[in-house]
Design an enzyme around this catalytic site. Sequence first.
Site, PDB file in Angstrom:
ATOM      1  CG  HIS A  24      -1.706   1.346   1.547  1.00  0.00           C
ATOM      2  ND1 HIS A  24      -3.090   1.247   1.290  1.00  0.00           N
ATOM      3  CD2 HIS A  24      -1.265   2.404   1.989  1.00  0.00           C
ATOM      4  CE1 HIS A  24      -3.405   2.717   1.497  1.00  0.00           C
ATOM      5  NE2 HIS A  24      -2.400   3.323   1.945  1.00  0.00           N
ATOM      6  CD  GLU A  25       1.494   3.563   3.817  1.00  0.00           C
ATOM      7  OE1 GLU A  25       1.974   4.663   3.158  1.00  0.00           O
ATOM      8  OE2 GLU A  25       0.540   3.429   4.457  1.00  0.00           O
ATOM      9  CG  HIS A  28       0.421   6.427  -0.442  1.00  0.00           C
ATOM     10  ND1 HIS A  28      -0.694   6.788  -1.290  1.00  0.00           N
ATOM     11  CD2 HIS A  28      -0.155   5.795   0.671  1.00  0.00           C
ATOM     12  CE1 HIS A  28      -1.861   6.551  -0.644  1.00  0.00           C
ATOM     13  NE2 HIS A  28      -1.525   6.002   0.583  1.00  0.00           N
TER      14      HIS A  28
END
Length: 434
Positions: A24-25, A28
């Site tokens: 997920h990170e 980003h």
Amino acid sequence: MTTLMFILGIVVFAFGLLVSIAWHELGHLSTAKLFGIRVPQYMVGFGPTIWSRRKGDTEYGIKAIPLGGYIRMIGMFPPGDDGRIVARSTSPWRGMIEDARSAAFEELRPGDETRLFYTRKPWKRVIVMFAGPFMNLILAVGLFLTVLMGFGIQQQTTTVSSISPCVIAQSENRDACKASDPASPAAAAGMKAGDRIVSFDGRGTNDWNTLSDLIRDSAGKTVPLVVERDGKQLTLHATIATNLVAKKDAAGTYVQGQYVKAGFLGFSAATGVVKQDFGESVSWMTDRVGDAVDSLVALPAKIPALWDAAFGDGPREQDSPMGIVGAARVTGEIATLDIPASQQLAMFVFVLAGFNLSLFLFNMLPLLPLDGGHIAGALWESLRRNLARVLRRPDPGPFDVAKLMPVAYVVAGIFVCFTVLVLIADVVNPVKIS
């Protein structure tokens, strides 16, 4: 041995959880760097740092508590109206805003003026914030496809498990036949347990839903049935009865407590693990996304029952909200089940896929501090700037998301309370699968 397997299941889930968070990170991080935003930190977990290494502008690390993760981008919020970023107000609400604004600039270095998050165009900020949840969606789809197409799922097949001796309305909830009950069409046609129905009225029947729909639509008709028995194909003829049977929704799922008049053959279908093709897998995942959205919308209504399960004597429903501790217990329980190892692995992957789908949907809620809140802020800024351009008014400038931080703290407080409630319920009255 059972305890060891239970612990192993929890460890496997914890590892999958860390991978999901890191993934997920990474969404980003990669998009922020693509658009030239400086990212001082990329961390998996919270609390004390147990390992880290700096590469370029970014410190990569793992923290002690594997319950989340984050990246830090400079300039998440624009400066205040006076251009200052460290002003402190005595108002507690204003203080929240200024604390958030100050934190967004606390690692500002010379030359970073062009690398601030808020200076990027709204569509770029939307991509950066959407990339994290989108990575969870990609992972969920990949894991679901792995199970559906690689392992298969438990479902009804076209093989006969048992034959009903007579026609009984399913709403009557009885097994014994009365003298007045007519013989079932399956029994009259000579069908036997173990037969596999190859075709119905000239149409191939490769899956249960197709066969079920054909039977329901053939009330009153005499149709030929081709069954495979002991390696040979036999043609039988059955006159399909009209009976009161369980209603099915658009997805082919039986609706509890609702019945319709339709064709009835009179046999029970055997269940088995069936691999899905790509089209069937996509259809199945679409239905599950719809179910997940419905569950998210219905979440507030489930809180009273969850409270009763945690602090009262209420039962823990199978569709009750479940947190990380509950999911870990489920994976531990999966590891102790007396089923083939391939099916244990498939169930592990299913739990992890469902977790990633939940992360995607939850993070897309348009509320700060979730990713969806920042996306909503960027979209609002784009709307008002474009509207000002059309109306030939002055550019209103960046939308100050920091002004919403008091609301974000309230939302975060609600999330924390809900998380604690789920945690208590997962400990004292957990959801069980066996």
